[in-house]
Design a protein around this motif. Structure first.
Motif, PDB file in Angstrom:
ATOM      1  N   ILE A 389       0.815  -1.218   0.000  1.00 21.13           N
ATOM      2  CA  ILE A 389       0.000   0.000   0.000  1.00 21.13           C
ATOM      3  C   ILE A 389       0.850   1.271   0.000  1.00 21.13           C
ATOM      4  CG2 ILE A 389      -1.937  -1.158   1.112  1.00 21.13           C
ATOM      5  CD1 ILE A 389      -1.146   0.279   3.712  1.00 21.13           C
ATOM      6  N   PHE A 390       1.999   1.270   0.684  1.00 20.90           N
ATOM      7  CA  PHE A 390       2.806   2.485   0.742  1.00 20.90           C
ATOM      8  C   PHE A 390       3.555   2.746  -0.566  1.00 20.90           C
ATOM      9  CE2 PHE A 390       2.612   1.826   5.464  1.00 20.90           C
ATOM     10  CZ  PHE A 390       1.861   2.967   5.717  1.00 20.90           C
ATOM     11  N   LYS A 391       3.517   1.784  -1.497  1.00 20.37           N
ATOM     12  CA  LYS A 391       4.073   1.979  -2.829  1.00 20.37           C
ATOM     13  C   LYS A 391       2.989   1.937  -3.899  1.00 20.37           C
ATOM     14  CE  LYS A 391       8.700   0.211  -1.788  1.00 20.37           C
ATOM     15  NZ  LYS A 391       9.781  -0.716  -2.210  1.00 20.37           N
ATOM     16  N   ASN A 392       1.757   2.025  -3.436  1.00 24.05           N
ATOM     17  CA  ASN A 392       0.602   1.892  -4.316  1.00 24.05           C
ATOM     18  C   ASN A 392      -0.032   3.267  -4.536  1.00 24.05           C
ATOM     19  OD1 ASN A 392      -1.877   1.307  -5.522  1.00 24.05           O
ATOM     20  ND2 ASN A 392      -2.104  -0.627  -4.406  1.00 24.05           N
ATOM     21  N   ASP A 393      -0.116   3.686  -5.782  1.00 26.74           N
ATOM     22  CA  ASP A 393      -0.694   5.000  -6.090  1.00 26.74           C
ATOM     23  C   ASP A 393      -2.161   5.091  -5.665  1.00 26.74           C
ATOM     24  OD1 ASP A 393       1.690   5.867  -7.130  1.00 26.74           O
ATOM     25  OD2 ASP A 393       1.178   5.351  -9.207  1.00 26.74           O
ATOM     26  N   PHE A 395      -3.530   3.733  -3.037  1.00 23.64           N
ATOM     27  CA  PHE A 395      -3.566   4.016  -1.597  1.00 23.64           C
ATOM     28  C   PHE A 395      -3.192   5.464  -1.317  1.00 23.64           C
ATOM     29  CE2 PHE A 395      -1.139   4.488   2.344  1.00 23.64           C
ATOM     30  CZ  PHE A 395      -2.114   4.165   3.271  1.00 23.64           C
ATOM     31  N   ILE A 396      -2.150   5.952  -1.965  1.00 25.78           N
ATOM     32  CA  ILE A 396      -1.727   7.340  -1.751  1.00 25.78           C
ATOM     33  C   ILE A 396      -2.848   8.300  -2.127  1.00 25.78           C
ATOM     34  CG2 ILE A 396      -0.046   9.099  -2.346  1.00 25.78           C
ATOM     35  CD1 ILE A 396       1.073   6.750  -0.716  1.00 25.78           C
ATOM     36  N   ASN A 397      -3.504   8.023  -3.254  1.00 28.85           N
ATOM     37  CA  ASN A 397      -4.620   8.855  -3.686  1.00 28.85           C
ATOM     38  C   ASN A 397      -5.784   8.794  -2.695  1.00 28.85           C
ATOM     39  OD1 ASN A 397      -6.200  10.418  -5.737  1.00 28.85           O
ATOM     40  ND2 ASN A 397      -7.385   8.522  -5.829  1.00 28.85           N
ATOM     41  N   SER A 398      -6.099   7.588  -2.213  1.00 24.24           N
ATOM     42  CA  SER A 398      -7.199   7.420  -1.257  1.00 24.24           C
ATOM     43  C   SER A 398      -6.879   8.084   0.078  1.00 24.24           C
ATOM     44  CB  SER A 398      -7.489   5.931  -1.041  1.00 24.24           C
ATOM     45  OG  SER A 398      -7.881   5.309  -2.245  1.00 24.24           O
ATOM     46  N   LEU A 399      -5.627   7.970   0.517  1.00 24.33           N
ATOM     47  CA  LEU A 399      -5.205   8.618   1.762  1.00 24.33           C
ATOM     48  C   LEU A 399      -5.349  10.130   1.642  1.00 24.33           C
ATOM     49  CD1 LEU A 399      -3.898   8.556   4.569  1.00 24.33           C
ATOM     50  CD2 LEU A 399      -1.663   8.510   3.434  1.00 24.33           C
ATOM     51  N   PHE A 400      -4.874  10.678   0.527  1.00 24.17           N
ATOM     52  CA  PHE A 400      -4.973  12.118   0.297  1.00 24.17           C
ATOM     53  C   PHE A 400      -6.441  12.560   0.258  1.00 24.17           C
ATOM     54  CE2 PHE A 400      -5.422  15.592  -2.827  1.00 24.17           C
ATOM     55  CZ  PHE A 400      -4.743  16.598  -2.133  1.00 24.17           C
ATOM     56  N   ASN A 401      -7.278  11.791  -0.442  1.00 25.51           N
ATOM     57  CA  ASN A 401      -8.691  12.139  -0.527  1.00 25.51           C
ATOM     58  C   ASN A 401      -9.367  12.095   0.840  1.00 25.51           C
ATOM     59  OD1 ASN A 401      -8.704  12.596  -3.291  1.00 25.51           O
ATOM     60  ND2 ASN A 401      -9.262  10.491  -3.796  1.00 25.51           N
ATOM     61  N   SER A 402      -9.043  11.079   1.639  1.00 23.00           N
ATOM     62  CA  SER A 402      -9.649  10.954   2.969  1.00 23.00           C
ATOM     63  C   SER A 402      -9.259  12.118   3.870  1.00 23.00           C
ATOM     64  CB  SER A 402      -9.236   9.631   3.626  1.00 23.00           C
ATOM     65  OG  SER A 402      -9.856   8.535   3.004  1.00 23.00           O
ATOM     66  N   ASP A 551     -20.843   3.679   4.072  1.00 22.85           N
ATOM     67  CA  ASP A 551     -22.193   3.548   3.534  1.00 22.85           C
ATOM     68  C   ASP A 551     -22.598   4.758   2.702  1.00 22.85           C
ATOM     69  OD1 ASP A 551     -21.943   1.419   5.183  1.00 22.85           O
ATOM     70  OD2 ASP A 551     -23.693   1.840   6.431  1.00 22.85           O
ATOM     71  N   LEU A 552     -22.272   5.952   3.161  1.00 21.61           N
ATOM     72  CA  LEU A 552     -22.729   7.183   2.519  1.00 21.61           C
ATOM     73  C   LEU A 552     -22.128   7.378   1.130  1.00 21.61           C
ATOM     74  CD1 LEU A 552     -24.274   9.909   2.751  1.00 21.61           C
ATOM     75  CD2 LEU A 552     -22.211  10.851   3.817  1.00 21.61           C
ATOM     76  N   ILE A 553     -20.875   6.991   0.965  1.00 22.60           N
ATOM     77  CA  ILE A 553     -20.143   7.350  -0.248  1.00 22.60           C
ATOM     78  C   ILE A 553     -19.945   6.191  -1.218  1.00 22.60           C
ATOM     79  CG2 ILE A 553     -18.882   9.199   0.921  1.00 22.60           C
ATOM     80  CD1 ILE A 553     -16.524   7.276   1.196  1.00 22.60           C
ATOM     81  N   ILE A 554     -20.414   5.014  -0.847  1.00 20.59           N
ATOM     82  CA  ILE A 554     -20.078   3.827  -1.636  1.00 20.59           C
ATOM     83  C   ILE A 554     -20.650   3.888  -3.052  1.00 20.59           C
ATOM     84  CG2 ILE A 554     -22.079   2.467  -0.869  1.00 20.59           C
ATOM     85  CD1 ILE A 554     -20.121   0.053  -0.748  1.00 20.59           C
ATOM     86  N   LEU A 555     -21.801   4.551  -3.239  1.00 23.54           N
ATOM     87  CA  LEU A 555     -22.429   4.617  -4.556  1.00 23.54           C
ATOM     88  C   LEU A 555     -21.865   5.722  -5.434  1.00 23.54           C
ATOM     89  CD1 LEU A 555     -26.175   4.051  -3.600  1.00 23.54           C
ATOM     90  CD2 LEU A 555     -24.721   2.477  -4.869  1.00 23.54           C
ATOM     91  N   ILE A 556     -21.181   6.703  -4.845  1.00 19.25           N
ATOM     92  CA  ILE A 556     -20.712   7.851  -5.637  1.00 19.25           C
ATOM     93  C   ILE A 556     -19.197   7.834  -5.816  1.00 19.25           C
ATOM     94  CG2 ILE A 556     -22.666   9.307  -5.002  1.00 19.25           C
ATOM     95  CD1 ILE A 556     -21.054  10.580  -2.873  1.00 19.25           C
ATOM     96  N   MET A 557     -18.563   6.733  -5.466  1.00 19.92           N
ATOM     97  CA  MET A 557     -17.115   6.638  -5.594  1.00 19.92           C
ATOM     98  C   MET A 557     -16.684   6.446  -7.044  1.00 19.92           C
ATOM     99  SD  MET A 557     -15.109   6.782  -2.827  1.00 19.92           S
ATOM    100  CE  MET A 557     -15.944   8.340  -2.674  1.00 19.92           C
ATOM    101  N   THR A 558     -15.564   7.028  -7.385  1.00 14.85           N
ATOM    102  CA  THR A 558     -14.883   6.803  -8.666  1.00 14.85           C
ATOM    103  C   THR A 558     -13.413   6.555  -8.359  1.00 14.85           C
ATOM    104  OG1 THR A 558     -14.366   9.153  -8.996  1.00 14.85           O
ATOM    105  CG2 THR A 558     -16.480   8.356  -9.854  1.00 14.85           C
ATOM    106  N   PRO A 559     -12.643   6.014  -9.291  1.00 17.29           N
ATOM    107  CA  PRO A 559     -11.216   5.769  -9.006  1.00 17.29           C
ATOM    108  C   PRO A 559     -10.460   7.008  -8.543  1.00 17.29           C
ATOM    109  CG  PRO A 559     -11.865   4.627 -11.012  1.00 17.29           C
ATOM    110  CD  PRO A 559     -13.033   5.469 -10.604  1.00 17.29           C
ATOM    111  N   THR A 560     -10.834   8.173  -9.019  1.00 14.76           N
ATOM    112  CA  THR A 560     -10.094   9.385  -8.644  1.00 14.76           C
ATOM    113  C   THR A 560     -10.535   9.935  -7.290  1.00 14.76           C
ATOM    114  OG1 THR A 560     -11.686  10.741  -9.877  1.00 14.76           O
ATOM    115  CG2 THR A 560      -9.689  10.054 -11.030  1.00 14.76           C
ATOM    116  N   THR A 561     -11.750   9.618  -6.862  1.00 18.62           N
ATOM    117  CA  THR A 561     -12.248  10.149  -5.588  1.00 18.62           C
ATOM    118  C   THR A 561     -12.267   9.101  -4.489  1.00 18.62           C
ATOM    119  OG1 THR A 561     -14.540   9.673  -6.221  1.00 18.62           O
ATOM    120  CG2 THR A 561     -13.679  11.868  -6.753  1.00 18.62           C
ATOM    121  N   SER A 562     -11.647   7.968  -4.703  1.00 18.01           N
ATOM    122  CA  SER A 562     -11.644   6.877  -3.724  1.00 18.01           C
ATOM    123  C   SER A 562     -11.078   7.331  -2.388  1.00 18.01           C
ATOM    124  CB  SER A 562     -10.815   5.704  -4.261  1.00 18.01           C
ATOM    125  OG  SER A 562     -10.715   4.678  -3.298  1.00 18.01           O
TER     126      SER A 562
END
Length: 609
Positions: A389-393, A395-402, A551-562
Motif C-alpha cells: 500500500i505504501f508503494k501503491n498510487d 492508496f496514496i490517492n485514497s489517503l490524500f482524498n480521505s 455507507d454514505l459514499i459507496i455509490l458515488i465513488m470513482t477511481p479518482t475520488t476513492s
C-alpha cells in the motif's frame, strides 16, 4: 392629526419595520439557511419520493406500454404486493428489525452497565477503562467485521481459516456469519453511544438522592430501579433511538458478515437495487426505512415527553459518593472488564494487524509473515500484481482524498453547524428556530446508502433554473463528496452547535448592542471566541465520522475520488483481505492519533484556564 397624516405615519412605520427586518443580518442569515436547507434536504427528499412513481425505460415492457417518466405504481406494487415481496421486502425487513432490536437491547445494557461502573462505583483503573471504552467508536463497524472474520471465518465459506480455526477449533458457521455475528459486532460498536449519554446523565445526578433512599432502608437494587434509572431514562431512550436507527441502516457489516450466507437486510437490498440501476425500487425501500425510523423517533419523543421530569442540578451544588463494589465483587468485576476489553476489543485488533503481515491467510507460521502488503514490490502472483500500500498510487490517492475530505468537511461542517446552532438557540420557541431544527434533523432519518444515491441522481446532471445553470454536473468530483458528507452530518454538527450556543448568555450580545456593536462584530468578537471549545468538539465529531464513512459514499465513488474506507471495501471484495487490513489499520491509526491530540490539547487548555 389629519386622516391623511395618520395614513402616511402608519405607512412610514410599516416601511421602517419592513426595512429593519430585511436589513437585519440575523434575518438574512436565517433566510439563507432555510433556502439552502430546503434545496439540499427537502427537494432531494421530494425528488426521491417522486422517482418511485416514475416509469423507467427498462420497465416499459413489464407494465405493458407507456413511456419513460410516466406515472406508475408498478414499483410499489412489486415491492409490497407481488411474488417478489417476500424476497425483496418482507424477509429483509424482518432481518433489519431483528438486528435493530437485538443490537439496541444488548448495546443499551452493556453501555449502561459500563457507564454506572465508571461514574458511580469505586472501580479501579478508571483512567485506562475510560479510554478503552470509547475505542469502539473510533473503529468503524465494517473494520470490526474484518477483525471478526480474521478470528472466526471458516475454510468452508471464507476460503481460508481464521485464527480460531487455525488452532484446530471447529468454528460453527453461525458464529462466523449471519445474525449472531452481526449483532455481536454492532453491539461492540454502538454501546459507546449509550455509554457516553448515560455517563453524562449520571455525572449530573447528585448522589445525595441515592443516599437518602439508602437512609430510608432501600436496598441497592431498589435504589437503582426507583431512583437512578428514572433519572437517566431520557438518556437511555435517546441512546435507544440512536442505536436502533443506526443498526437498521448499516450496510458495511451486513455486506461483510451477512452476504456470504445470503443474509440480507433492507440496507443491503437497497444498495443492490440502486447499484444495479433499479433506483425506483431502491428509493421505495429507503422511504419505508425513513418511515420506520420516524415512527421510532415519534414513540421515543412520546415516551420522553410523558415521563415525569426531575430537577437534578440545584443551586447548592452536589457531590458524588462512589458506591463500593465489595471485597469480592470489586476484583471479580475488574477482572471481567479486563477480559472483556482484551477479548472484545484488543484481540481483534491484534489479529487484524497480524493478518496484514501474512502472505497467505490462515497460516500463522513465522515463514508466512511478510511486509509485502505494506511495502512490497509488484508481484503478479500476489494481490493481483499490485505493490504494497505504501508503494501503491491507489492508496496514496485514497489517503490524500480521505484527509482532504475530513479536513474540508470538518471545517465547513462545523462552521455551518455552529451557525445553524446559533439560529436554533436564538430562535428557541419561535417559528424560524423550530423550522431550522426540524429541517436539519431530516438527513438523520434517511439511510446513508439512500442519501448517497439521492445526491448521485440529483447532481449527475446540471442543476438549471429558467435555462440558467446554477450547479454543474458533479458526478465523479470531490465537490459531490464534500456536499453529501456535509449535509448528511448536519444533524450532529447542528446539535453540537446548539448545545454550544445555549451556553453563551444572551446578555453578552445585548450589552455589546447597547455599546453600538453590529451583528457581525458581535459574532466575531463575542460569539465565535466563546464557542471555540464547541467548535473543536464539533470538528472532532465530523472528522472521526467522515474518516470511517463507507455507507454514505459507496455509490458515488470513482477511481479518482476513492477514500480509505472504500479502498478497504474494494480490497476485501477483491480477495485481498490482507491489503484491506492494512488500509483499515492506517485509517484507525489516523483517527486515534487525531483524537489523542485533541484530547491532550483540550486538557492543556483546561489547565491554562
Amino acid at each position: 392629526m389629519k386622516p391623511q397624516e395618520q395614513t402616511y405615519s402608519k405607512s412610514r412605520r410599516l416601511k421602517n419595520q419592513i426595512k429593519a427586518v430585511v436589513t437585519n443580518p440575523y434575518n438574512i442569515i436565517v433566510l439563507i439557511a432555510v433556502v439552502l436547507l430546503v434545496y439540499l434536504i427537502v427537494l432531494p427528499l421530494l425528488d426521491m419520493i417522486a422517482t418511485t412513481f416514475e416509469l423507467a425505460q427498462r420497465d416499459i415492457r413489464a407494465v405493458g406500454g407507456g413511456k419513460a417518466g410516466d406515472f406508475t405504481l408498478y414499483y410499489w406494487q412489486r415491492l409490497l404486493a407481488s411474488e417478489l415481496s417476500w424476497t425483496m421486502l418482507i424477509k429483509p425487513l424482518i432481518n433489519s428489525l431483528v438486528i435493530g432490536v437485538c443490537v439496541s437491547v444488548c448495546a443499551i445494557l452493556l453501555g449502561s452497565i459500563l457507564a454506572w461502573l465508571m461514574v458511580r462505583s469505586d472501580l479501579p483503573f478508571k483512567k485506562f477503562f475510560s479510554l478503552a471504552v470509547i475505542i469502539p467508536y473510533m473503529i468503524p463497524s465494517w473494520c470490526k467485521s474484518q477483525a471478526w472474520l480474521s478470528m472466526f471465518k471458516t475454510a468452508r465459506l471464507g476460503g481460508a481459516p481464521g485464527f480460531m480455526a487455525s488452532l484446530g477449533l471447529d468454528v460453527p458457521e453461525w458464529l462466523a456469519y449471519g445474525p449472531v455475528a452481526i449483532i455481536i459486532v454492532l453491539t461492540l460498536h454502538y454501546y459507546a453511544y449509550t455509554y457516553l449519554l448515560v455517563s453524562s446523565a449520571l455525572n449530573s445526578i447528585n448522589s445525595e438522592l441515592e443516599e437518602m433512599g439508602e437512609i430510608q432502608g432501600a436496598g441497592k437494587a431498589m435504589i437503582l430501579r426507583k431512583i437512578t434509572l428514572p433519572l437517566v431514562l431520557p438518556a437511555i431512550l435517546s441512546a435507544v433511538i440512536l442505536t436502533f436507527s443506526k443498526a437498521i441502516g448499516t450496510f458495511g457489516t451486513i455486506n461483510y458478515l451477512g452476504s456470504p450466507v445470503q443474509y440480507y437486510t433492507l440496507s443491503s437490498q437497497l444498495y443492490m437495487n440502486i447499484n444495479s440501476r433499479d433506483t425506483q425500487t431502491g428509493f421505495a425501500m429507503a422511504i419505508l426505512m425513513i418511515i420506520i425510523a420516524s415512527i421510532a423517533v415519534f414513540v421515543n419523543q412520546k415516551l420522553i415527553g410523558s415521563r415525569k421530569s426531575y430537577a437534578t442540578i440545584g443551586g447548592k451544588g452536589g457531590r458524588s459518593t462512589l458506591i463500593g463494589l465489595g471485597k469480592v465483587g470489586r476484583p471479580v468485576i475488574t477482572a471481567a472488564l479486563f477480559v472483556f476489553f482484551a477479548v472484545g476489543i484488543i484481540m481483534p485488533i491484534v489479529i487484524l494487524v497480524m493478518e496484514s503481515f501474512m502472505l497467505k491467510e490462515g497460516i500463522y507460521s513465522l515463514d508466512n509473515f511478510t511486509l509485502h502488503y505494506w511495502i512490497g514490490e509488484s508481484n503478479p502472483q500476489i494481490m493481483e500484481g499490485l505493490p504494497g500500500i505504501f508503494k501503491n498510487d491507489e492508496f496514496i490517492n485514497s489517503l490524500f482524498n480521505s484527509l482532504r475530505l475530513t479536513l474540508v468537511n470538518g471545517v465547513f461542517g462545523t462552521i455551518f453547524g455552529q451557525l445553524l446552532g446559533y439560529i436554533t438557540a436564538k430562535g428557541r420557541g419561535r417559528l424560524h428556530g423550530k423550522l431550522v431544527e426540524q429541517l436539519v434533523f431530516i438527513p438523520y432519518l434517511i439511510p446513508s446508502v439512500a442519501f448517497g444515491g439521492i445526491y448521485l441522481s440529483m447532481f449527475s446532471q446540471p442543476q438549471q433554473i429558467f435555462g440558467v445553470t446554477l450547479v454543474p454536473a458533479l458526478y465523479g468530483t470531490f465537490a459531490l463528496l464534500t456536499l453529501v458528507s456535509v449535509v448528511k452530518h448536519l444533524p450532529f454538527a447542528a446539535r453540537a452547535g446548539t448545545s454550544n450556543m445555549l451556553q453563551i448568555s444572551g446578555e453578552l450580545e445585548e450589552a455589546a448592542t447597547i455599546e453600538g456593536a453590529g451583528f457581525f462584530r458581535r459574532f466575531v468578537k463575542i460569539v465565535f471566541p466563546l464557542s471555540k471549545g464547541g467548535f473543536i468538539s464539533g470538528f472532532m465529531l465530523i472528522f472521526v465520522s467522515i474518516m470511517k464513512e463507507l455507507d454514505l459514499i459507496i455509490l458515488i465513488m470513482t477511481p479518482t475520488t476513492s477514500t480509505l474506507p472504500y479502498l478497504a471495501f474494494r480490497y476485501q471484495n477483491g480477495n485481498s483481505p490482507q491489503a484491506s487490513d492494512c488500509v483499515a489499520i492506517v485509517m484507525f491509526s489516523i483517527v486515534f492519533l487525531v483524537y489523542a491530540i485533541a484530547n491532550l490539547s483540550g486538557k492543556a487548555d483546561l489547565a491554562k484556564s
